[in-house]
Scaffold this motif. Structure first.
Motif, PDB file in Angstrom:
ATOM      1  N   LEU A  70       0.819  -1.222   0.222  1.00 11.29           N
ATOM      2  CA  LEU A  70      -0.105   0.105   0.131  1.00 11.29           C
ATOM      3  C   LEU A  70       0.737   1.102   0.110  1.00 11.29           C
ATOM      4  CD1 LEU A  70      -2.887   1.149   0.195  1.00 11.29           C
ATOM      5  CD2 LEU A  70      -2.538   0.926   2.632  1.00 11.29           C
ATOM      6  N   TYR A  71       1.956   1.215   0.796  1.00  9.75           N
ATOM      7  CA  TYR A  71       2.784   2.367   0.675  1.00  9.75           C
ATOM      8  C   TYR A  71       3.551   2.575  -0.563  1.00  9.75           C
ATOM      9  CZ  TYR A  71       2.576   2.700   5.830  1.00  9.75           C
ATOM     10  OH  TYR A  71       2.491   2.731   7.213  1.00  9.75           O
ATOM     11  N   GLN A  72       3.651   1.286  -1.296  1.00  7.55           N
ATOM     12  CA  GLN A  72       4.221   1.668  -2.680  1.00  7.55           C
ATOM     13  C   GLN A  72       3.267   2.256  -3.550  1.00  7.55           C
ATOM     14  OE1 GLN A  72       5.288  -2.378  -3.418  1.00  7.55           O
ATOM     15  NE2 GLN A  72       7.425  -2.158  -2.657  1.00  7.55           N
ATOM     16  N   LEU A  73       1.818   2.070  -3.522  1.00 11.99           N
ATOM     17  CA  LEU A  73       0.878   2.810  -4.379  1.00 11.99           C
ATOM     18  C   LEU A  73       0.981   4.123  -3.878  1.00 11.99           C
ATOM     19  CD1 LEU A  73      -2.193  -0.030  -4.003  1.00 11.99           C
ATOM     20  CD2 LEU A  73      -0.209   0.370  -5.987  1.00 11.99           C
ATOM     21  N   TYR A  74       0.916   4.405  -2.600  1.00 13.97           N
ATOM     22  CA  TYR A  74       1.140   5.871  -2.244  1.00 13.97           C
ATOM     23  C   TYR A  74       2.173   6.571  -2.924  1.00 13.97           C
ATOM     24  CZ  TYR A  74      -2.541   6.318   1.549  1.00 13.97           C
ATOM     25  OH  TYR A  74      -3.813   6.567   2.203  1.00 13.97           O
ATOM     26  N   GLU A  75       3.091   5.907  -2.936  1.00 18.48           N
ATOM     27  CA  GLU A  75       4.400   6.522  -3.555  1.00 18.48           C
ATOM     28  C   GLU A  75       4.220   6.869  -4.982  1.00 18.48           C
ATOM     29  OE1 GLU A  75       7.936   4.417  -2.616  1.00 18.48           O
ATOM     30  OE2 GLU A  75       7.788   4.661  -0.606  1.00 18.48           O
ATOM     31  N   ARG A  76       3.644   6.034  -5.853  1.00 21.57           N
ATOM     32  CA  ARG A  76       3.510   6.217  -7.120  1.00 21.57           C
ATOM     33  C   ARG A  76       2.455   7.195  -7.250  1.00 21.57           C
ATOM     34  NH1 ARG A  76       5.102   2.510 -10.926  1.00 21.57           N
ATOM     35  NH2 ARG A  76       3.504   3.207 -12.299  1.00 21.57           N
ATOM     36  N   CYS A  77       1.519   7.745  -6.154  1.00 21.44           N
ATOM     37  CA  CYS A  77       0.702   8.583  -6.141  1.00 21.44           C
ATOM     38  C   CYS A  77       1.553  10.092  -5.849  1.00 21.44           C
ATOM     39  CB  CYS A  77      -0.522   8.463  -5.449  1.00 21.44           C
ATOM     40  SG  CYS A  77      -1.626   7.258  -6.179  1.00 21.44           S
ATOM     41  N   GLY A  78       2.776   9.854  -5.426  1.00 25.30           N
ATOM     42  CA  GLY A  78       3.513  11.118  -4.838  1.00 25.30           C
ATOM     43  C   GLY A  78       3.389  11.414  -3.381  1.00 25.30           C
ATOM     44  N   VAL A  79       3.105  10.490  -2.823  1.00 22.04           N
ATOM     45  CA  VAL A  79       3.027  10.496  -1.390  1.00 22.04           C
ATOM     46  C   VAL A  79       4.071   9.485  -0.826  1.00 22.04           C
ATOM     47  CG1 VAL A  79       1.612  10.766   0.791  1.00 22.04           C
ATOM     48  CG2 VAL A  79       0.586  11.647  -1.294  1.00 22.04           C
ATOM     49  N   LYS A  80       4.626   9.747   0.139  1.00 23.81           N
ATOM     50  CA  LYS A  80       5.783   8.857   0.774  1.00 23.81           C
ATOM     51  C   LYS A  80       5.445   8.801   2.221  1.00 23.81           C
ATOM     52  CE  LYS A  80      10.716   7.672   1.199  1.00 23.81           C
ATOM     53  NZ  LYS A  80      12.078   7.971   0.572  1.00 23.81           N
ATOM     54  N   ALA A  81       5.013   7.795   2.618  1.00 22.78           N
ATOM     55  CA  ALA A  81       4.669   7.242   4.142  1.00 22.78           C
ATOM     56  C   ALA A  81       6.013   7.424   4.840  1.00 22.78           C
ATOM     57  CB  ALA A  81       3.742   6.078   4.182  1.00 22.78           C
ATOM     58  N   TRP A  82       5.711   7.458   6.117  1.00 22.08           N
ATOM     59  CA  TRP A  82       6.850   7.185   7.011  1.00 22.08           C
ATOM     60  C   TRP A  82       6.739   5.561   7.325  1.00 22.08           C
ATOM     61  CZ3 TRP A  82       4.541  12.092   8.640  1.00 22.08           C
ATOM     62  CH2 TRP A  82       4.999  13.164   8.421  1.00 22.08           C
ATOM     63  N   ARG A  83       7.517   4.851   6.534  1.00 21.93           N
ATOM     64  CA  ARG A  83       7.397   3.346   6.532  1.00 21.93           C
ATOM     65  C   ARG A  83       7.696   2.591   7.846  1.00 21.93           C
ATOM     66  NH1 ARG A  83       8.928   0.244   0.950  1.00 21.93           N
ATOM     67  NH2 ARG A  83       7.873   1.538  -0.468  1.00 21.93           N
ATOM     68  N   ILE A  84       8.826   2.915   8.359  1.00 23.37           N
ATOM     69  CA  ILE A  84       9.360   2.464   9.742  1.00 23.37           C
ATOM     70  C   ILE A  84       8.103   2.441  10.777  1.00 23.37           C
ATOM     71  CG2 ILE A  84      11.097   2.041  11.195  1.00 23.37           C
ATOM     72  CD1 ILE A  84      13.002   2.733   9.318  1.00 23.37           C
ATOM     73  N   THR A  85       7.706   3.758  10.903  1.00 25.31           N
ATOM     74  CA  THR A  85       6.872   3.917  12.222  1.00 25.31           C
ATOM     75  C   THR A  85       5.574   3.333  11.726  1.00 25.31           C
ATOM     76  OG1 THR A  85       7.930   6.281  12.465  1.00 25.31           O
ATOM     77  CG2 THR A  85       5.861   5.785  13.464  1.00 25.31           C
ATOM     78  N   GLY A  86       5.137   3.501  10.475  1.00 24.02           N
ATOM     79  CA  GLY A  86       3.942   2.866  10.211  1.00 24.02           C
ATOM     80  C   GLY A  86       3.922   1.358  10.261  1.00 24.02           C
ATOM     81  N   ILE A  87       5.019   0.895   9.995  1.00 24.62           N
ATOM     82  CA  ILE A  87       5.279  -0.749  10.396  1.00 24.62           C
ATOM     83  C   ILE A  87       5.007  -1.087  11.683  1.00 24.62           C
ATOM     84  CG2 ILE A  87       6.657  -2.607   9.793  1.00 24.62           C
ATOM     85  CD1 ILE A  87       7.463  -1.463   6.974  1.00 24.62           C
ATOM     86  N   LEU A  88       5.568  -0.354  12.236  1.00 26.32           N
ATOM     87  CA  LEU A  88       6.004  -0.744  13.819  1.00 26.32           C
ATOM     88  C   LEU A  88       4.288  -0.531  14.324  1.00 26.32           C
ATOM     89  CD1 LEU A  88       9.017   0.969  15.112  1.00 26.32           C
ATOM     90  CD2 LEU A  88       8.585  -1.288  14.826  1.00 26.32           C
ATOM     91  N   LEU A  89       3.799   0.508  13.824  1.00 27.17           N
ATOM     92  CA  LEU A  89       2.008   0.720  14.462  1.00 27.17           C
ATOM     93  C   LEU A  89       1.552  -0.607  13.972  1.00 27.17           C
ATOM     94  CD1 LEU A  89       0.155   2.291  15.877  1.00 27.17           C
ATOM     95  CD2 LEU A  89      -0.128   3.679  13.721  1.00 27.17           C
ATOM     96  N   GLY A  90       1.505  -0.711  12.656  1.00 25.50           N
ATOM     97  CA  GLY A  90       0.934  -1.950  12.154  1.00 25.50           C
ATOM     98  C   GLY A  90       0.912  -3.163  12.803  1.00 25.50           C
ATOM     99  N   ALA A  91       2.269  -3.505  12.887  1.00 24.99           N
ATOM    100  CA  ALA A  91       2.638  -4.734  13.936  1.00 24.99           C
ATOM    101  C   ALA A  91       1.906  -4.973  15.165  1.00 24.99           C
ATOM    102  CB  ALA A  91       4.073  -4.734  13.994  1.00 24.99           C
ATOM    103  N   GLY A  92       1.954  -3.611  15.992  1.00 26.36           N
ATOM    104  CA  GLY A  92       1.384  -3.774  17.117  1.00 26.36           C
ATOM    105  C   GLY A  92      -0.276  -3.763  17.061  1.00 26.36           C
ATOM    106  N   LEU A  93      -0.866  -3.196  16.074  1.00 27.08           N
ATOM    107  CA  LEU A  93      -2.249  -3.393  15.815  1.00 27.08           C
ATOM    108  C   LEU A  93      -2.703  -4.814  15.401  1.00 27.08           C
ATOM    109  CD1 LEU A  93      -2.982  -0.081  14.222  1.00 27.08           C
ATOM    110  CD2 LEU A  93      -3.655  -0.781  16.589  1.00 27.08           C
ATOM    111  N   THR A  94      -1.714  -5.507  14.751  1.00 27.55           N
ATOM    112  CA  THR A  94      -2.044  -6.774  14.304  1.00 27.55           C
ATOM    113  C   THR A  94      -1.910  -7.967  15.246  1.00 27.55           C
ATOM    114  OG1 THR A  94      -1.059  -6.215  12.206  1.00 27.55           O
ATOM    115  CG2 THR A  94      -1.456  -8.536  12.462  1.00 27.55           C
ATOM    116  N   LEU A  95      -1.097  -7.681  16.304  1.00 33.55           N
ATOM    117  CA  LEU A  95      -0.882  -8.537  17.414  1.00 33.55           C
ATOM    118  C   LEU A  95      -1.978  -8.377  18.650  1.00 33.55           C
ATOM    119  CD1 LEU A  95       3.155  -8.680  17.381  1.00 33.55           C
ATOM    120  CD2 LEU A  95       1.609 -10.438  16.593  1.00 33.55           C
ATOM    121  N   ARG A  96      -2.638  -7.540  18.470  1.00 35.46           N
ATOM    122  CA  ARG A  96      -3.671  -7.090  19.828  1.00 35.46           C
ATOM    123  C   ARG A  96      -4.469  -8.501  20.271  1.00 35.46           C
ATOM    124  NH1 ARG A  96      -6.729  -5.719  15.070  1.00 35.46           N
ATOM    125  NH2 ARG A  96      -8.661  -6.526  14.961  1.00 35.46           N
ATOM    126  N   ALA A  97      -4.667  -9.458  19.362  1.00 35.25           N
ATOM    127  CA  ALA A  97      -5.321 -10.485  19.783  1.00 35.25           C
ATOM    128  C   ALA A  97      -4.682 -11.313  20.871  1.00 35.25           C
ATOM    129  CB  ALA A  97      -6.093 -11.159  18.789  1.00 35.25           C
TER     130      ALA A  97
END
Length: 269
Positions: free
Chosen positions: A44-71
């Motif tokens: 998804l971040y790669q799709l954003y970059e093709r649209c000219g928007v660069k996400a802060w990947r490392i922080t986003g991935i850390l956040l995503g990992a935490g949210l995924t492991l919540r169960a």
């Protein structure tokens, strides 16, 4: 034909690994879902970059990992506030010319697909059901989405004439959509005969419809994202399918809706 065989081979191997991890236990399944979710987040971040928007990947991935492991690690959900606060502070002081767009891209990647896919792990640990029943429910949702997808593909290929959403995905048809509903319903009956799904048949059929509808929405949403980004596939990791988002687009939406249906409706009636 070779492309179809490649798709079938990849799907068979992937499905076997995912179902196998669910059978081994919640932690094995949770790690498998985490890997899938984070790869999808990167796509998804790669799709954003093709649209000219660069996400802060490392922080986003850390956040995503935490949210995924919540169960599996309930308290980790509270720790996800740390990277969010860090992002807000960074947006305040960074010299980037598009901090708001980068913040939105980063946070959305942690929600779609990551947090939504995590509902698969929620299903595997669903409260009020034994471990075996939770396993059956998890496999049921996966199979319903897959059956809907397979039947929709063949029904659309052989009988499709009326476009479902031509401006988004010209290849999707109403005939394929109806075929998907029929396929999911047949799969629901077969699953109940084989596994004795811990839900009434009425709820299983409704769950099949929920999975088909939400799966179609997820499919169209991802098609729209790719069209905006100007790409055919979200990635190349899965031969014959493209990327993780290409293969799991339906499950991303179906998993949370199926979980909520079971918890809030099936359990009450």
């Amino acid at each position: 034909m070779s492309q179809l065989l490649t798709r079938l081979f990849t799907a068979t191997i992937g499905a076997s690994l995912l179902v196998g991890s669910a059978w081994l236990g919640p932690w094995y399944f949770g790690v498998a879902v985490l890997i899938i979710a984070l790869i999808g987040q990167i796509e998804l971040y790669q799709l954003y970059e093709r649209c000219g928007v660069k996400a802060w990947r490392i922080t986003g991935i850390l956040l995503g990992a935490g949210l995924t492991l919540r169960a599996l690690v309930p308290n980790i959900f509270l720790l996800t506030a740390v990277p969010v606060v860090g992002l807000v502070l960074w947006c305040t002081f960074t010299k980037s010319d598009q901090p708001l767009m980068r913040l939105g891209a980063t946070l959305s990647g942690a929600v779609y697909p990551t947090t939504l896919l995590a509902f698969l792990t929620d299903l595997r640990t669903i409260p009020g059901y034994s471990g075996e029943e939770a396993l059956i429910l998890t496999i049921t949702v996966l199979v319903l989405v897959w059956a809907s997808d397979i039947f929709a593909f063949f029904a659309g290929s052989f009988f499709g004439h009326h476009p479902l959403a031509p401006s988004i995905s010209p290849g999707k048809t109403w005939e394929g959509f109806l075929g998907g509903i029929g396929g999911a319903a047949l799969a629901a009956v077969a699953l109940d005969l084989v596994f004795e799904v811990p839900l009434g048949m009425t709820h299983i059929i409704i769950l099949a419809i929920v999975c088909t509808l939400s799966g179609a929405i997820g499919d169209l949403a991802e098609s729209r994202f790719k069209r905006v980004a100007g790409v055919k596939d979200s990635g190349v990791i899965l031969p014959g399918h493209g990327g993780i988002l290409d293969r799991f687009d339906g499950i991303i939406v179906a998993a949370p809706l199926a979980y909520m249906y079971i918890i809030f409706i099936a359990n009450q009636f």
